[in-house]
Design an enzyme around this catalytic site. Sequence first.
Site, PDB file in Angstrom:
ATOM      1  N   GLY A   1       0.756  -1.096  -0.050  1.00  0.00           N
ATOM      2  CA  GLY A   1      -0.120   0.110  -0.130  1.00  0.00           C
ATOM      3  C   GLY A   1       0.919   1.260   0.029  1.00  0.00           C
ATOM      4  O   GLY A   1       0.475   2.407  -0.282  1.00  0.00           O
TER       5      GLY A   1
ATOM      6  N   GLU B   1      19.390   0.767   0.495  1.00  0.00           N
ATOM      7  CA  GLU B   1      19.022   0.573   1.767  1.00  0.00           C
ATOM      8  C   GLU B   1      17.406   0.145   1.557  1.00  0.00           C
ATOM      9  O   GLU B   1      17.225  -0.598   2.535  1.00  0.00           O
ATOM     10  CB  GLU B   1      19.144   1.776   2.884  1.00  0.00           C
ATOM     11  CG  GLU B   1      20.457   1.966   3.124  1.00  0.00           C
ATOM     12  CD  GLU B   1      21.150   2.932   2.070  1.00  0.00           C
ATOM     13  OE1 GLU B   1      20.628   3.285   1.075  1.00  0.00           O
ATOM     14  OE2 GLU B   1      22.515   3.152   2.116  1.00  0.00           O
TER      15      GLU B   1
ATOM     16  N   LEU C   1       3.719   2.211  -2.155  1.00  0.00           N
ATOM     17  CA  LEU C   1       4.301   1.564  -3.547  1.00  0.00           C
ATOM     18  C   LEU C   1       5.781   1.367  -3.517  1.00  0.00           C
ATOM     19  O   LEU C   1       6.519   2.076  -2.818  1.00  0.00           O
ATOM     20  CB  LEU C   1       3.973   2.631  -4.670  1.00  0.00           C
ATOM     21  CG  LEU C   1       2.332   2.569  -4.732  1.00  0.00           C
ATOM     22  CD1 LEU C   1       1.864   3.646  -5.852  1.00  0.00           C
ATOM     23  CD2 LEU C   1       1.886   1.235  -5.342  1.00  0.00           C
TER      24      LEU C   1
END
Lengths: 591, 591
Positions: free
Chosen positions: A80, A330, A82
């Site tokens: 939810g 990361e 993206l």
Amino acid sequence: MADLTAALFFAEMRFDPKNPQNPESDRFVLSKGHAAPILYAAWAEAGAFDRSELLKLRQIGSDLEGHPTPRLPFVDVATGSLGQGICAAIGSALNARRIGSDYRTYVLLGDGESAEGSVWEAADVAAMDKLDNLCGITDVNALGQSRPTMWQHDMDQFARRWRAFGWHAIVIDGHDMAAILGALDEARATRGQPTMILARTIKGKGVSFVEGKEGWHGKAFKKGEELDRALAELERHFVTGPGADIDLAQRIPKPSASGRPAPQPKPLAPPSYTLGQEVATREAYGAAIAKLGEADPRVVALDADVKNSTFSEKFEKVLPDRFFQNFIAEQVMVGAAMGLAARGAIPFPSTFACFLTRAADFIRMAAISNVNVKLAGSHAGISIGEDGPSQMALEDLAMFRAQPNYAVLYPSDAVSAERLVAAAAYHPGPAYIRTSRPKTPVIYSNDESFPIGGLKVVRSSNDDVATIVGCGVTLFEALKAHDQLKAKGTTVRVVDLYSVAPIDADALIAAGRATHGCLITVEDHYAGGGIGEAVAAAVAPAGLTVARRLAVREIPRSGKPEELLDRFGISASHIVEAVLAAVGSAQEVRR
Amino acid sequence: MADLTAALFFAEMRFDPKNPQNPESDRFVLSKGHAAPILYAAWAEAGAFDRSELLKLRQIGSDLEGHPTPRLPFVDVATGSLGQGICAAIGSALNARRIGSDYRTYVLLGDGESAEGSVWEAADVAAMDKLDNLCGITDVNALGQSRPTMWQHDMDQFARRWRAFGWHAIVIDGHDMAAILGALDEARATRGQPTMILARTIKGKGVSFVEGKEGWHGKAFKKGEELDRALAELERHFVTGPGADIDLAQRIPKPSASGRPAPQPKPLAPPSYTLGQEVATREAYGAAIAKLGEADPRVVALDADVKNSTFSEKFEKVLPDRFFQNFIAEQVMVGAAMGLAARGAIPFPSTFACFLTRAADFIRMAAISNVNVKLAGSHAGISIGEDGPSQMALEDLAMFRAQPNYAVLYPSDAVSAERLVAAAAYHPGPAYIRTSRPKTPVIYSNDESFPIGGLKVVRSSNDDVATIVGCGVTLFEALKAHDQLKAKGTTVRVVDLYSVAPIDADALIAAGRATHGCLITVEDHYAGGGIGEAVAAAVAPAGLTVARRLAVREIPRSGKPEELLDRFGISASHIVEAVLAAVGSAQEVRR
């Protein structure tokens, strides 16, 4: 998306609707989580639950939420936000390798979503790792939430990007079922690289008055004429007769030959440090994950091109197959860890603590997923010294403390670092371990235990006039302050708050009450959301507060660690001053 | 990097070493901030400061820090977290368009850095915006911090990625000066697209015993034989004689024809809402930035494909040339805003507050740069309702409060939203504005002022038994609770804490003291790092604490807004309960 989802669920994937967590099942990640209704419809249609439940969509009593969460047994990670699902899918694909399963992982993305940088971090890592058990599908419907997408239906824009990043890319008409099935076949036959199926689709396909039109994002048809007309148009496409019956049972995966027995971790030897030995907690962390990894096959480590700083290289050295190098990316590191954790691994992703902020949104979604990731951030605070503010984590505790379900751990010496690594590994849910750059002396014996949610009183007497709460490098400043004050005839209690969350409120209140209610915190972190506020929140129900909160209160700069501790107000001399001032004003109040 | 930097500083760029902020000067952003020493050397060599300063590198008394910060007049934005400089460079390039200048922006990246997703967000946006005034250079030296980079010297891996993303890419030998100058010429002549020069380099070039070798990242030569040998080898490359003297003066940019007078913002009309009118603060935000933008040419807006939710579309409608659509790429949105702000614009980037966490590391670096960005996050908290936890910002206040120099503003009605937008715009340094999804009634008259660092007491009497501190939707729950309690004969003070940081400690302490020390906070946010902790920290010096802290204390779920406020403990009925419990236990204590 209906055509793509139908192909995946009813022709391609091997899965067991009644047991979605079967370890041999193919995985499906809906990276474009806002399309949740079709995910729920597919699982209901496959028999995972009763269709009538679908009518409870987005209601407070239903787990069929606005975006998928693992409250549902068939959802591995919440989506939810993206660009995260594809990162988790990489973790799922890596996990198949780890357990030696041939399950495949499918991930469905949006075209608008492909603007997220994390998608391209994922693209790089999946290609580098040659994840041919991973198949992406991009639903190129050309419409974002607020307007047409950047590249709309220019399929070449997508194909050349994915190919440039080393994927096998297949462009298809996303409403041509034969093309969809052909592309899925081609993906399955592709070796040595992941596949991205780029499906050109029309939003609202099959309902003439919304097909390809703006203004329908997240909007339901109005009950009555509008809905009736849409349903009537859709029903015309229904297929009945031969071939319309799907036998899902034949695609339920067989249990693996080994039957996947629950892993039996070997017993873990206690730490073997010497009191007074100088070891940075980051180095003890590296040694600890290596030791833990040798004892437990579920443990994996990930890093972002700083393995020689976080010391995760100690893990790689002994367990290279379970070490995943993500280079300087990361987001995919944390996202892949989420996917690994969702499939049963115990992942330890590490980087400089300040760069974990790069994955803050993933950290947030890991909380929503309540997934078993164990994040490690090194180089906390100004005590890193000369590299300057961009390399100093001074807001990481605030970031992790904000989430209601993270264990936030902060070892001060090598023994506690090793113990807390093991505690984090077997703690259900997400955890964060904060380590420091400077070497600090071992102050705990090897048999000391460090339960999550506890603290250690490292100095105490019956005459203590104040309690100083420190962690990491500031614990040693507190100990210095203790000695300096003692030389002047004032004794203070010193607490090592190694578990910042959950926090041992009872022990803090007890210490506060035993020391005239005078609590002082000192932290290598900004004031907002840090240890001072955590302790104050913990003791408030007893009517106590924190008298002095020593923390970094401005943007720091380069310099020697000890210079910085002093300049930014968290050194022993500042603690001594704070104690004397607090005790003085308390005496004034009492007078 | 020495060859690349020499070419840029001493043959390519038009700049004034004595006045680096000349608005017509070309800009140079060192995205790989860890190479700071060469940046400092180049500016010293150009005459910006005395060479002897270089010897103070990384010392506490010097602004020549481990990574560049805008403490130095020639640094626009702090770098040192990789993948950010290129985003800021986009902002700088967009600013040239905004002010009608032909200055060019150069950005130097690392090859390892190119794994960061934000680099590819930047690549997309720069190509879409056809920024031919932007020139990137990637120093492909093949060595990361801990190991060889992902693609090492495979130059085609880089070229095909940048070309796929729509850039003009030029591959060169980064030690061939003619090739470097030729590529810079080619970049300057390229129209309609940005250029990326991919320079194949050898780390440590010119010093035989370190050339291309691992283990030298961030390491200085040892004084003595090692350093002497390195210097001797380097000095052999020195060029003297004709052509060796560089005349920088001829490349100092002329002032623009207009002389760039300081912009004269037009006076801003007061808000024009009606008491009781129902307006969501997010909608008032959109209207406010549009109005502000019409009055002040420095104001620009950015969004990430949610302009119809954040209402930044109101700005786009009236000022399309100063509206920058970044699609779903929050990192480049915030990074570009940083670059725009560094060049004199007043940027308002907006998205859902939860998705600002995507740019947390940029938000951190914006604090270090103390740059004038005005971030706006809509859809705060559980009051968004059915979309579920992934769309709810419940940690954004903790994220922004942690930074020591952000103004954190949280309007409750349309008048305060409009006033706080203007206050944020003219507040020196970074600011955050948190808006909500639900409509709320206008409670302030249009002439009410909202200075940053203040608060509003919206209900008070001489008999108040407690102070309730709310913001946004919870202010209205507090007002409901006030009315319910009053009906039962209990009166409470109600505070609107519209400025969460800086916080009005004096007024909070005064309210606390006037209400028997009984403070209660209620926030649509998680407890850690939120309003309860902020208020507790503010009142602690007076010996006060917060008796009850109503906040979201677990991962929420989908449901109707009012259902969620009640289920997660922040509705009026919970406030009433908290007041009665707090007052009851206080009376017990007094008894």
